[in-house]
Design an enzyme around this catalytic site. Structure first.
Site, PDB file in Angstrom:
ATOM      1  N   THR A  13       0.931  -1.325   0.019  1.00  0.00           N
ATOM      2  CA  THR A  13       0.025   0.028  -0.020  1.00  0.00           C
ATOM      3  C   THR A  13       0.878   1.228   0.017  1.00  0.00           C
ATOM      4  O   THR A  13       0.327   2.293   0.042  1.00  0.00           O
ATOM      5  CB  THR A  13      -0.898   0.026   1.432  1.00  0.00           C
ATOM      6  OG1 THR A  13       0.029  -0.045   2.485  1.00  0.00           O
ATOM      7  CG2 THR A  13      -1.941  -1.219   1.007  1.00  0.00           C
ATOM      8  N   GLY A  14       2.073   1.115   0.109  1.00  0.00           N
ATOM      9  CA  GLY A  14       3.084   2.270   0.388  1.00  0.00           C
ATOM     10  C   GLY A  14       3.357   2.951  -1.114  1.00  0.00           C
ATOM     11  O   GLY A  14       3.018   2.255  -2.392  1.00  0.00           O
ATOM     12  N   ARG A  41      -3.248  -1.974   9.894  1.00  0.00           N
ATOM     13  CA  ARG A  41      -4.223  -0.899   9.542  1.00  0.00           C
ATOM     14  C   ARG A  41      -4.913  -1.197   8.176  1.00  0.00           C
ATOM     15  O   ARG A  41      -6.068  -0.858   7.981  1.00  0.00           O
ATOM     16  CB  ARG A  41      -3.401   0.304   9.254  1.00  0.00           C
ATOM     17  CG  ARG A  41      -3.013   1.144  10.717  1.00  0.00           C
ATOM     18  CD  ARG A  41      -2.174   2.399  10.326  1.00  0.00           C
ATOM     19  NE  ARG A  41      -0.988   2.159   9.437  1.00  0.00           N
ATOM     20  CZ  ARG A  41       0.335   1.904  10.084  1.00  0.00           C
ATOM     21  NH1 ARG A  41       0.248   1.605  11.419  1.00  0.00           N
ATOM     22  NH2 ARG A  41       1.423   1.837   9.327  1.00  0.00           N
ATOM     23  N   ARG A  98      21.672  -4.158   2.850  1.00  0.00           N
ATOM     24  CA  ARG A  98      22.509  -3.823   1.553  1.00  0.00           C
ATOM     25  C   ARG A  98      23.918  -3.895   2.010  1.00  0.00           C
ATOM     26  O   ARG A  98      24.823  -4.473   0.787  1.00  0.00           O
ATOM     27  CB  ARG A  98      22.331  -2.314   1.350  1.00  0.00           C
ATOM     28  CG  ARG A  98      20.914  -2.102   0.758  1.00  0.00           C
ATOM     29  CD  ARG A  98      20.760  -0.724   0.368  1.00  0.00           C
ATOM     30  NE  ARG A  98      19.508  -0.359   0.243  1.00  0.00           N
ATOM     31  CZ  ARG A  98      18.886   0.990   0.212  1.00  0.00           C
ATOM     32  NH1 ARG A  98      19.473   1.797   0.963  1.00  0.00           N
ATOM     33  NH2 ARG A  98      17.552   1.147   0.205  1.00  0.00           N
ATOM     34  N   CYS A 127      17.999   4.917  -3.323  1.00  0.00           N
ATOM     35  CA  CYS A 127      17.528   5.600  -4.937  1.00  0.00           C
ATOM     36  C   CYS A 127      18.544   6.679  -5.408  1.00  0.00           C
ATOM     37  O   CYS A 127      18.754   6.437  -6.576  1.00  0.00           O
ATOM     38  CB  CYS A 127      16.269   6.286  -4.362  1.00  0.00           C
ATOM     39  SG  CYS A 127      16.097   7.034  -2.960  1.00  0.00           S
ATOM     40  N   GLN A 154      17.415  16.141  -3.396  1.00  0.00           N
ATOM     41  CA  GLN A 154      16.490  14.737  -3.482  1.00  0.00           C
ATOM     42  C   GLN A 154      15.347  15.348  -3.188  1.00  0.00           C
ATOM     43  O   GLN A 154      14.701  16.242  -2.064  1.00  0.00           O
ATOM     44  CB  GLN A 154      17.037  13.930  -2.176  1.00  0.00           C
ATOM     45  CG  GLN A 154      18.411  13.494  -2.740  1.00  0.00           C
ATOM     46  CD  GLN A 154      19.206  12.404  -1.606  1.00  0.00           C
ATOM     47  OE1 GLN A 154      20.057  12.534  -1.407  1.00  0.00           O
ATOM     48  NE2 GLN A 154      18.153  11.379  -1.042  1.00  0.00           N
ATOM     49  N   SER A 157       9.611  12.879  -1.871  1.00  0.00           N
ATOM     50  CA  SER A 157       8.858  11.633  -1.706  1.00  0.00           C
ATOM     51  C   SER A 157       9.897  10.463  -1.392  1.00  0.00           C
ATOM     52  O   SER A 157       9.359   9.159  -1.005  1.00  0.00           O
ATOM     53  CB  SER A 157       8.403  11.221  -3.281  1.00  0.00           C
ATOM     54  OG  SER A 157       9.383  11.041  -4.224  1.00  0.00           O
ATOM     55  N   LYS A 213      25.433   6.127   2.551  1.00  0.00           N
ATOM     56  CA  LYS A 213      24.941   4.982   1.582  1.00  0.00           C
ATOM     57  C   LYS A 213      25.600   5.281   0.472  1.00  0.00           C
ATOM     58  O   LYS A 213      26.025   4.365  -0.430  1.00  0.00           O
ATOM     59  CB  LYS A 213      23.469   5.053   1.642  1.00  0.00           C
ATOM     60  CG  LYS A 213      22.530   4.667   2.850  1.00  0.00           C
ATOM     61  CD  LYS A 213      21.203   4.739   2.696  1.00  0.00           C
ATOM     62  CE  LYS A 213      20.286   4.716   3.910  1.00  0.00           C
ATOM     63  NZ  LYS A 213      19.120   5.034   3.816  1.00  0.00           N
ATOM     64  N   HIS A 242      14.923  12.467  -8.278  1.00  0.00           N
ATOM     65  CA  HIS A 242      15.991  13.055  -7.645  1.00  0.00           C
ATOM     66  C   HIS A 242      16.770  13.664  -8.775  1.00  0.00           C
ATOM     67  O   HIS A 242      17.006  13.017  -9.834  1.00  0.00           O
ATOM     68  CB  HIS A 242      16.794  12.031  -6.748  1.00  0.00           C
ATOM     69  CG  HIS A 242      16.408  11.436  -5.397  1.00  0.00           C
ATOM     70  ND1 HIS A 242      15.195  12.100  -4.886  1.00  0.00           N
ATOM     71  CD2 HIS A 242      16.503  10.614  -4.905  1.00  0.00           C
ATOM     72  CE1 HIS A 242      14.964  11.498  -3.848  1.00  0.00           C
ATOM     73  NE2 HIS A 242      15.545  10.537  -3.758  1.00  0.00           N
TER      74      HIS A 242
END
Ligand SMILES: NC(=O)c1ccc[n+]([C@@H]2O[C@H](COP(=O)([O-])OP(=O)(O)OC[C@H]3O[C@@H](n4cnc5c(N)ncnc54)[C@H](OP(=O)(O)O)[C@@H]3O)[C@@H](O)[C@H]2O)c1
Length: 347
Positions: A13-14, A41, A98, A127, A154, A157, A213, A242
């Site tokens: 749902t994300g 939920r 990762r 990302c 960035q 979202s 990262k 981005h």
């Protein structure tokens, strides 16, 4: 494999999870059944095509061939090993796995060969790293890379849905000359601002986790720990897409013309580079597209072996959802997924 795979989408749902559902069915990956999972939920909520959201439990996770995770690091930490233990191959979007040595960190155009050694969990990169390495790979192969100096711009979202709402609410309030609510997603107001603080600072750290990262994941994906990386990650009031200014110092000389040719031939890359005609990549154009867009390719006047470029992509698509589905396609094509016959549960 005759009748396709049974696939779990955890976090369906994300922002990222919901973008994986259509490409899973529409591209070359053959699912037999796609089962969406989310938090308590959302359990029982009906998604597109009548799919019903389920909750995670020891029983509900049995019998899957593949599980795509985008529900955050703590859910991945707890449930990815359980799915893998029940026989699924997990592709995880969070940062949880990762940098673990036995977990391949894969960008489909860059290091698909790393999948061969998977042990049940495969990680999808951050990302900002993802879009950058797609553009860097042809340059790395042609001339090597000694050093990168990166500044990111960035989109909100990348922080989650709540941050997008906060940007829009703040912008609306300020345009109507009203007070904004205290910032919740970031340390400061994001509307009409630029925050040199994408990610978070651990105690005593002078880089954010997002900057670390970029440094660590770039080296792991390109398989070269000697690349020196300097990164500043900035959050800007852009909803999606981005942008990155990247200075690439190569080992061998490489002209901007040759770099442009290499990038034009590279998979997943579109070159938009005619600055005199105001043609260069823009976040608003990249949003909704699958490719990584590269432009402003030019010689760094300060170094004879360095180029500057501007790299833009949709952080939710190539930066997350699309690459996860592309990894699934590679696993299928390389016979690295084993489909169980319909109706059987995991061993
Ligand atoms: N946004 C990006 O650009 C981006 C890029 C790369 C990677 N990622 C990573 O992808 C992940 C998701 O990001 P997002 O932006 O899609 O987040 P999001 O829109 O907030 O979605 C989070 C998803 O996780 C589910 N979830 C939350 N708690 C859960 C629980 N206890 N059990 C099962 N499911 C649960 C949510 O379900 P409910 O709807 O029921 O709450 C929702 O489906 C994060 O790890 C993020 O770091 C994001």
């Amino acid at each position: 494999m005759s009748n396709g795979y049974r696939v779990a989408v955890v976090g369906a749902t994300g922002q990222v999870g919901s973008l994986m559902l259509a490409p899973l069915r529409e591209r070359s990956f053959p699912p037999r059944e796609v089962v969406p999972f989310a938090s308590e939920r959302s359990v029982g909520r009906e998604l597109e095509d009548g799919m019903m959201v389920r909750g995670l439990s020891e029983d509900s996770i049995r019998g899957f061939d593949l599980a795509l995770f985008s529900a955050g690091g703590s859910i991945s930490g707890e449930w990815a090993p359980r799915f893998a233990g029940a026989g699924a191959v997990v592709i995880d979007n969070s940062s949880r796995w990762r940098m673990q040595e036995d977990v391949p960190l894969v960008v489909s155009e860059v290091n698909p060969e790393a999948l061969a050694g998977h042990r049940g969990i495969v990680a999808n990169p951050n990302c900002s790293t993802m879009q950058m390495v797609v553009a860097l790979k042809p340059i790395y192969d042609a001339a090597g890379i000694e050093r990168l100096v990166i500044s990111t711009y960035q989109a909100v979202s990348g922080t989650g849905r709540q941050a997008v709402e906060e940007l829009l609410d703040q912008s609306h309030a300020l345009l109507h000359e009203r007070e904004i609510s205290p910032p919740a997603s970031y340390a400061h107001q994001i509307a009409f601002n630029a925050l040199p603080h994408a990610g978070s600072f651990a105690a005593g750290e002078d880089h954010t986790d997002e900057e670390r990262k970029l440094i660590n994941e770039t080296r792991k994906i390109l398989g070269d720990s000697s690349i020196r990386v300097s990164a500043t990650c900035v959050r800007v009031p852009v909803v999606n897409g981005h942008s990155e200014a990247v200075n690439v110092q190569t080992r061998e000389p490489l002209s901007p013309e040759r770099a442009r040719e290499l990038l034009r031939d590279a998979p997943g890359v579109s070159v938009l580079d005619d600055p005199a005609a105001a043609l260069y990549p823009l976040a608003i154009d990249a949003a909704g597209a699958d490719d990584v867009f590269v432009g402003r390719i030019r010689r760094d006047p300060g170094h004879e072996r360095a180029l500057d470029m501007w790299i833009v992509a949709d952080n939710l698509r190539k930066g997350a959802a699309l690459n996860a589905v592309q990894i699934a396609e590679l696993l299928h094509a390389g016979s690295l997924l084993s489909a169980r016959p319909a109706g059987t549960a995991a061993a």
